[in-house]
Design an enzyme around this catalytic site. Sequence first.
Site, PDB file in Angstrom:
ATOM      1  CG  ASN A 120      -6.468  -0.622   1.277  1.00  0.00           C
ATOM      2  OD1 ASN A 120      -5.795  -0.128   0.369  1.00  0.00           O
ATOM      3  ND2 ASN A 120      -5.917  -1.175   2.343  1.00  0.00           N
TER       4      ASN A 120
ATOM      5  CB  CYS B  65      -0.964   0.008   1.185  1.00  0.00           C
ATOM      6  SG  CYS B  65      -2.145  -1.346   1.123  1.00  0.00           S
TER       7      CYS B  65
ATOM      8  CG  HIS C   9      -3.011   3.706   2.241  1.00  0.00           C
ATOM      9  ND1 HIS C   9      -3.489   3.324   1.008  1.00  0.00           N
ATOM     10  CD2 HIS C   9      -3.085   2.604   3.033  1.00  0.00           C
ATOM     11  CE1 HIS C   9      -3.828   2.046   1.052  1.00  0.00           C
ATOM     12  NE2 HIS C   9      -3.599   1.587   2.259  1.00  0.00           N
TER      13      HIS C   9
HETATM   14  N1  COA Z   1     -18.432  -8.024   9.312  1.00  0.00           N
HETATM   15  C1  COA Z   1     -18.839  -8.298  10.547  1.00  0.00           C
HETATM   16  N2  COA Z   1     -17.995  -8.648  11.523  1.00  0.00           N
HETATM   17  C2  COA Z   1     -16.688  -8.702  11.233  1.00  0.00           C
HETATM   18  C3  COA Z   1     -16.202  -8.416   9.948  1.00  0.00           C
HETATM   19  C4  COA Z   1     -17.131  -8.077   8.966  1.00  0.00           C
HETATM   20  N3  COA Z   1     -16.770  -7.771   7.709  1.00  0.00           N
HETATM   21  N4  COA Z   1     -14.862  -8.540   9.953  1.00  0.00           N
HETATM   22  C5  COA Z   1     -14.516  -8.899  11.196  1.00  0.00           C
HETATM   23  N5  COA Z   1     -15.619  -9.000  11.966  1.00  0.00           N
HETATM   24  C6  COA Z   1     -15.695  -9.369  13.370  1.00  0.00           C
HETATM   25  C7  COA Z   1     -14.518 -10.187  13.811  1.00  0.00           C
HETATM   26  O1  COA Z   1     -14.726 -11.542  13.450  1.00  0.00           O
HETATM   27  C8  COA Z   1     -14.532  -9.969  15.301  1.00  0.00           C
HETATM   28  O2  COA Z   1     -15.493 -10.819  15.852  1.00  0.00           O
HETATM   29  P1  COA Z   1     -15.199 -11.618  17.220  1.00  0.00           P
HETATM   30  O3  COA Z   1     -14.957 -10.546  18.230  1.00  0.00           O
HETATM   31  O4  COA Z   1     -16.462 -12.376  17.418  1.00  0.00           O
HETATM   32  O5  COA Z   1     -13.997 -12.463  16.914  1.00  0.00           O
HETATM   33  C9  COA Z   1     -15.070  -8.559  15.453  1.00  0.00           C
HETATM   34  O6  COA Z   1     -15.638  -8.210  14.179  1.00  0.00           O
HETATM   35  C10 COA Z   1     -14.043  -7.519  15.819  1.00  0.00           C
HETATM   36  O7  COA Z   1     -12.913  -7.679  15.040  1.00  0.00           O
HETATM   37  P2  COA Z   1     -11.692  -6.706  15.174  1.00  0.00           P
HETATM   38  O8  COA Z   1     -10.615  -7.177  14.274  1.00  0.00           O
HETATM   39  O9  COA Z   1     -11.370  -6.459  16.594  1.00  0.00           O
HETATM   40  O10 COA Z   1     -12.351  -5.359  14.603  1.00  0.00           O
HETATM   41  P3  COA Z   1     -11.674  -3.980  14.371  1.00  0.00           P
HETATM   42  O11 COA Z   1     -12.449  -2.932  15.020  1.00  0.00           O
HETATM   43  O12 COA Z   1     -10.189  -4.033  14.629  1.00  0.00           O
HETATM   44  O13 COA Z   1     -11.858  -3.757  12.795  1.00  0.00           O
HETATM   45  C11 COA Z   1     -10.590  -3.981  10.773  1.00  0.00           C
HETATM   46  C12 COA Z   1     -11.329  -4.710  11.904  1.00  0.00           C
HETATM   47  C13 COA Z   1     -10.032  -5.007   9.835  1.00  0.00           C
HETATM   48  C14 COA Z   1     -11.572  -3.091  10.051  1.00  0.00           C
HETATM   49  C15 COA Z   1      -9.484  -3.127  11.391  1.00  0.00           C
HETATM   50  O14 COA Z   1      -8.712  -3.896  12.264  1.00  0.00           O
HETATM   51  C16 COA Z   1      -8.567  -2.551  10.362  1.00  0.00           C
HETATM   52  O15 COA Z   1      -8.957  -1.706   9.585  1.00  0.00           O
HETATM   53  N6  COA Z   1      -7.288  -2.954  10.384  1.00  0.00           N
HETATM   54  C17 COA Z   1      -6.303  -2.434   9.498  1.00  0.00           C
HETATM   55  C18 COA Z   1      -6.591  -2.901   8.123  1.00  0.00           C
HETATM   56  C19 COA Z   1      -5.724  -2.238   7.131  1.00  0.00           C
HETATM   57  O16 COA Z   1      -5.604  -1.052   7.166  1.00  0.00           O
HETATM   58  N7  COA Z   1      -5.142  -3.033   6.275  1.00  0.00           N
HETATM   59  C20 COA Z   1      -4.374  -2.577   5.208  1.00  0.00           C
HETATM   60  C21 COA Z   1      -3.200  -1.787   5.657  1.00  0.00           C
HETATM   61  S1  COA Z   1      -2.524  -1.060   4.265  1.00  0.00           S
END
Ligand code: COA
Length: 312
Positions: free
Chosen positions: A269, A114, A239
């Site tokens: 993204n 990214c 980004h």
């Molecule tokens: N829909 C519903 N629930 C979802 C889901 C979706 N699409 N994706 C994940 N969940 C659930 C998980 O399974 C988890 O459930 P559990 O608690 O029963 O295990 C719960 O939501 C919380 O997950 P968590 O990972 O703690 O959520 P979060 O608030 O951290 O958000 C992301 C998840 C992926 C959106 C966030 O971590 C993120 O944006 N991370 C960085 C991603 C990124 O920028 N990547 C590229 C970098 S260049």
Amino acid sequence: MSKFTKIISSGSYLPEKILTNKELESIVDTTDEWITERTGIKERRVSSDDETSVDMAYQASIDAINKSGLKKDEIGAIFLATCTPERKFPSTAVLLQNRLNIKNAFSVDLNAACTGFVYALDIAKKYIESKQVKYALVVGTEKITSLLDWTDRNTCVLFGDGAGAMIVGSSDTAGILSSTIGSDGSYKDLLTVNTDLEYIEMKGSDVFKTAVNTLGQLAKHTLELNNLEQGQLDWLVPHQANERIILAIAKKISLSHDKIIITVNKHGNTSAASIPLAFDDANTKNTFKSGDYIMMEAFGAGFTWGSILLRF
Ligand code: COA
């Protein structure tokens, strides 16, 4: 040495097909509400089966070239950022060069996930400032949906396809003031493509925390490097991975929301394409004024990171 590298024009391309959060509800166990609240994403574009990263790069490049007023053959180099190349080799940059029918240029791919576009712009800047190249085409293009496991709700809701491009050249008055890039391969397994299945795997919350900390520090460092007070920054073009990451970084440098270019809601993204797509979205609306201080910053798999501060 030329003093600055200036962005002469920008261009973009988005595939026609829009995939909304509502549609994703019928593909994986998710909701529009969850995706919107946790990421800010409402919809993303998905390329057609036969559309490649070269096809998208070509459209964005033509857009940028047309707006630059340059002839294609004045371009001396193509720096193309992608982690979804059309072929393993030749490079996507060479395939793009051929499609554009540019003869007197060298072309190279960069993969910093990214952060790829920031790396590509950093390298273009060095070639322009040393006068080895007069004009360069800098591209970010991704068919990142080809790396998605559509049964994994943790990842498949986050990404989208597209391409953005810029034409850069030298200027004695304004342009890129600083560029900082970095990487740390010890984080290689937190965000990666599974080598057997070729799917993205991610430890989302670890990526989130490291991105906010790294980019928060980098944004402060970039202002200090340029002797700018927090209030002097006119625009942040970050980004576009997650709106919560973007707002957390803006908070660390006390930047108000109306100074942040946000496109993650409609693009998702798009990896290396996200910054040039966001930049062009704003540039097309004449958002940036001459003399504005603009910061671009990115974070990606590796981890890799980078920031660029420019005077428009
Ligand atoms: N829909 C519903 N629930 C979802 C889901 C979706 N699409 N994706 C994940 N969940 C659930 C998980 O399974 C988890 O459930 P559990 O608690 O029963 O295990 C719960 O939501 C919380 O997950 P968590 O990972 O703690 O959520 P979060 O608030 O951290 O958000 C992301 C998840 C992926 C959106 C966030 O971590 C993120 O944006 N991370 C960085 C991603 C990124 O920028 N990547 C590229 C970098 S260049």
